[in-house]
Write an enzyme that holds these catalytic residues in place. Structure first.
Site, PDB file in Angstrom:
ATOM      1  N   GLY A   1       0.801  -1.215   0.000  1.00  0.00           N
ATOM      2  CA  GLY A   1       0.000   0.000   0.000  1.00  0.00           C
ATOM      3  C   GLY A   1       0.833   1.264   0.000  1.00  0.00           C
ATOM      4  O   GLY A   1       1.952   1.302  -0.517  1.00  0.00           O
ATOM      5  N   SER A   2       0.301   2.269   0.702  1.00  0.00           N
ATOM      6  CA  SER A   2       0.794   3.640   0.534  1.00  0.00           C
ATOM      7  C   SER A   2       2.259   3.847   0.902  1.00  0.00           C
ATOM      8  O   SER A   2       2.829   4.869   0.520  1.00  0.00           O
ATOM      9  CB  SER A   2      -0.050   4.583   1.370  1.00  0.00           C
ATOM     10  OG  SER A   2      -1.401   4.368   1.075  1.00  0.00           O
ATOM     11  N   THR A   3       2.859   2.946   1.681  1.00  0.00           N
ATOM     12  CA  THR A   3       4.277   3.147   1.992  1.00  0.00           C
ATOM     13  C   THR A   3       5.086   3.244   0.698  1.00  0.00           C
ATOM     14  O   THR A   3       6.138   3.870   0.658  1.00  0.00           O
ATOM     15  CB  THR A   3       4.829   1.978   2.837  1.00  0.00           C
ATOM     16  OG1 THR A   3       4.330   0.761   2.313  1.00  0.00           O
ATOM     17  CG2 THR A   3       4.402   2.102   4.267  1.00  0.00           C
TER      18      THR A   3
ATOM     19  N   LYS B   1       4.326   4.915  -1.826  1.00  0.00           N
ATOM     20  CA  LYS B   1       4.267   6.272  -2.399  1.00  0.00           C
ATOM     21  C   LYS B   1       5.611   6.976  -2.210  1.00  0.00           C
ATOM     22  O   LYS B   1       5.995   7.815  -3.023  1.00  0.00           O
ATOM     23  CB  LYS B   1       3.155   7.080  -1.732  1.00  0.00           C
ATOM     24  CG  LYS B   1       1.781   6.674  -2.220  1.00  0.00           C
ATOM     25  CD  LYS B   1       0.691   7.430  -1.519  1.00  0.00           C
ATOM     26  CE  LYS B   1      -0.648   6.863  -1.956  1.00  0.00           C
ATOM     27  NZ  LYS B   1      -1.677   7.020  -0.951  1.00  0.00           N
TER      28      LYS B   1
END
Lengths: 561, 130
Positions: free
Chosen positions: A279-281, A283
């Protein structure tokens, strides 16, 4: 002297010597012989007493202390704490032909060793053989009790047993051995030949682990796992400047001292073997690629008014702001829409190359056999580019992610992760992004904690920066909205990054305290905060007042609403 | 005179022979002691291995934490308690100002109701950490 002259005179006068003289002369010969013999003895005595001093004699003697022989080298942690060692133990065997009444002896033996089966022991003891194993690796108390039975047919064979004094702690990093002392998992397996090398068993292997930090991590993960009734958890602490893994935990775990009946679920190393869409990690890496290659600057922004549609996917935000967002806002509020658009500007090719440079498309070189290979699309479509930018559609192991984050914050050097204590490991680093980009990423990570989704990781005094990650679990034919992988990757202290702390919970459930939320920011960030609070004093990171000026410029670009 | 010399020689020979024998025995004894010492060192080294393993087992962080909760009135320090500058450590108060040293041990004997209270405080701390 006078005796000699007398003798000469007597012999010269020869003619008139009497029988008395003859006797006297013969006696003199005997006396002379005795004198000579005594003289020799005196000389020898003096020589022995004086010529070679005693001290020299002893010094020349070689004092040989019999070496302590073990079959397998020890494993120590970075501070020299024993993690695995070989201890002497005894195995019990018997000579059944010396036993007259097997039933009685068997009953007495089973009384002191209750885990043996009576019928089996009886059968063994009644056989005609001269040698049967009864039990291997007895504890000293058991050995004493068997000896106290006083059965001469029972004998002991000296053996060695692998002992892990810390039990479950660091079980997945250490691994375990079989009954003959061959490594079957973890570093025990990876370094099996080195550990069993007969010439080097007195040289222990020093791991990068710090058992105290390992406990802080395991304890906090256990607490979070039971509070959120998660099916599993994983955590890593890594030194960003050396790539050394300070702690590596995977739950549920097992006790390497006794691996009988341990389920494969427990042996599975979620921190290195499990690959997850994190997920967002992810980004962080999209931002790093864009900033490093000049595709976007922190002053730019993207429109995140409404969800993006691409092929059959719709990209939504978990924390929708429904407006134009600056880059720091996209990062802090973890906007998928904004990140996906930025990924389109980067393009599939450059994105792929960047991720390859960071090692996300290859299996990690960590010193474990239990390493998972990343999963990513064979054909890198436009939709892949967009979803991978925020950590969906690519599955990597936690240790790879942590390694990548370490490179993002340490000034841009990707240093291969290692489990062994190695002061020179940093030399193997390769520059993947510029120092300048790394500094910007540090600011973004810090602001994601102070102003964004990672607020619950704020460990006061230790200037934590980090990124939340929440992903739905991939199941056959899509995603399971109910099953989440919630993670948080934190770095501290942000003004001079030293350590990355990562926590992941597998299928956590919301609780009253988290108002039913189960995303990374709610369940994993507090774990990272507690681990930092507990381990920073151990790791020698001093708390201090933050220099606000470091982030001021970027902070102004985040509009809080 | 001759008799004197003979006696002298005999006595010297006897004495020196005895001395040599004694020296030899002493050396032998020392050599045996050295050997025994070497064996003892070997055994001690083996024992040290066992003791190191036992020490690691007994001081594993989990059991230290459990014992600390049971016996000590200490809590994990927070950032404000960590003094990084030596000049900021205050001097020990003296005289009337100086309060009684609370000590680090739990006052379980004196006040039996203190212990459950402390356990609860610890649970609260755990609750926060979850």
């Amino acid at each position: 002297m006078s005796a000699t002259t007398a003798y000469q005179r007597l012999s010269l006068e020869g003619e008139r010597k009497s029988a008395l003289d003859v006797a006297r002369n013969r006696l003199m010969v005997a006396v002379l012989l005795f004198f000579a013999a005594f003289a020799v003895m005196v000389i020898r005595t003096v020589e022995l007493g004086l010529s070679t001093p005693e001290t020299k004699q002893v010094a020349e003697r070689q004092i040989v202390i019999p070496p302590v022989k073990v079959a397998r080298a020890d494993i120590l942690d970075r501070n020299g704490e024993v993690l695995a060692t070989n201890l002497e133990t005894s195995s019990l065997y018997a000579n059944p032909s010396e036993i007259k009444n097997p039933a009685d002896v068997a009953a007495r033996l089973v009384a002191v060793l209750p885990d043996l089966s009576l019928s089996e022991v009886e059968e063994k003891l009644s056989s005609d053989r001269k040698f049967v194993w009864l039990k291997r690796k007895l504890s000293p108390r058991e050995k004493w009790e068997v000896n106290a039975l006083g059965v001469p047919a029972f004998q002991f064979q000296r053996e060695e047993e692998r002992v892990y004094p810390h039990g479950r702690l660091a079980a997945h990093a250490l691994g375990y051995v079989d009954v003959d002392g061959n490594g079957l998992g973890g570093v025990e397996y990876f370094f099996n030949d080195r550990l069993n090398d007969a010439g080097r068993t007195d040289e222990p292997i020093k791991l990068a682990l710090d058992i105290r930090v390992q406990y802080a991590l395991t304890d906090e993960l256990e607490a979070a796992m039971s509070a959120h009734r998660a099916i599993g958890a994983a955590g890593i602490v890594m030194d960003v400047n050396s790539g050394e893994v300070i702690a590596l935990a995977s739950l549920p775990d097992y006790d390497p001292n006794d691996i009988r009946g341990v389920a494969s679920q427990q042996r599975f190393n979620r921190a290195t073997q499990g690959v997850y869409e994190l997920g967002s990690t992810f980004k962080t890496f999209t931002f790093a690629a864009a900033l490093d290659q000049g595709i976007a600057t922190l002053e730019d922004g993207y429109d995140a008014t409404k969800p993006l549609r691409i092929a059959r996917f719709t990209i939504r935000d978990d924390h929708p702001k429904a407006r134009y967002m600056s880059l720091p806002e996209i990062f802090a509020y973890s906007s998928n829409i904004g990140t996906a658009q930025m990924a389109l500007d980067i393009g599939a090719e450059r994105q792929q190359k960047f991720l390859r440079d960071l090692g996300f498309l290859d299996t990690t070189n960590l010193e474990l056999a239990e390493v998972g290979s990343p999963i990513y699309p064979a054909t890198w479509r436009k939709s892949s580019t967009m979803t991978i930018s925020y950590g969906h559609g690519i599955a990597v192991s936690p240790v790879q992610l942590v390694n990548g984050i370490a490179a993002m914050v340490n000034g841009g050097r990707l240093i291969p992760a290692t489990l062994t204590h190695n002061d020179d490991n940093w030399r193997q680093g390769q520059q993947v992004i510029s120092q300048n980009t790394s500094r910007k990423i540090r600011q973004l990570l810090r602001l994601a904690v102070t102003k964004g989704t990672g607020g619950r990781s704020e460990a006061v005094g230790y200037r934590v920066g980090g990124k939340t990650g929440t992903a739905e679990k991939a199941v056959a034919g899509g995603y399971d909205r109910k099953a989440l992988i919630s993670s948080f990757v934190g770095v501290f202290p942000m003004d001079d990054p030293q350590y990355v702390v990562f926590a992941l919970l597998d299928e956590p459930r919301g609780t009253k305290e988290t108002f039913g939320y189960r995303s990374g920011g709610w369940v994993a960030a507090p774990v990272v905060k507690n681990v930092i609070l507990r381990s920073a004093p151990l790791l020698g990171v001093a708390p201090k007042r933050e220099d606000e000026g470091l982030y001021q410029q970027v902070a102004l670009m985040i509009e809080e609403d | 005179m001759r008799r004197m010399i003979t006696i002298c020689a005999a006595v010297t020979a006897l004495a020196s022979g005895a001395a040599v024998l004694q020296l030899k025995l002493a050396v032998q004894e020392k050599a045996e002691a050295v050997e025994a010492l070497a064996q003892k060192i070997h055994e001690d080294r083996e024992a040290i291995r066992v003791l190191e393993a036992e020490w690691a087992f007994l001081t594993t962080p989990r059991s230290l934490q459990e014992k600390s909760i049971r016996f000590l009135a200490l809590m994990p320090p927070n950032a404000e308690q960590v003094v990084t500058d030596i000049t900021r450590i205050p001097f020990r108060p003296k005289g009337v100002e100086a309060g009684e040293d609370p000590g680090v041990l739990l006052p379980t004997r004196a006040k039996p109701e203190e212990k459950p209270k402390n356990d609860k405080a610890d649970e609260d701390k755990k609750g926060q950490s979850l």
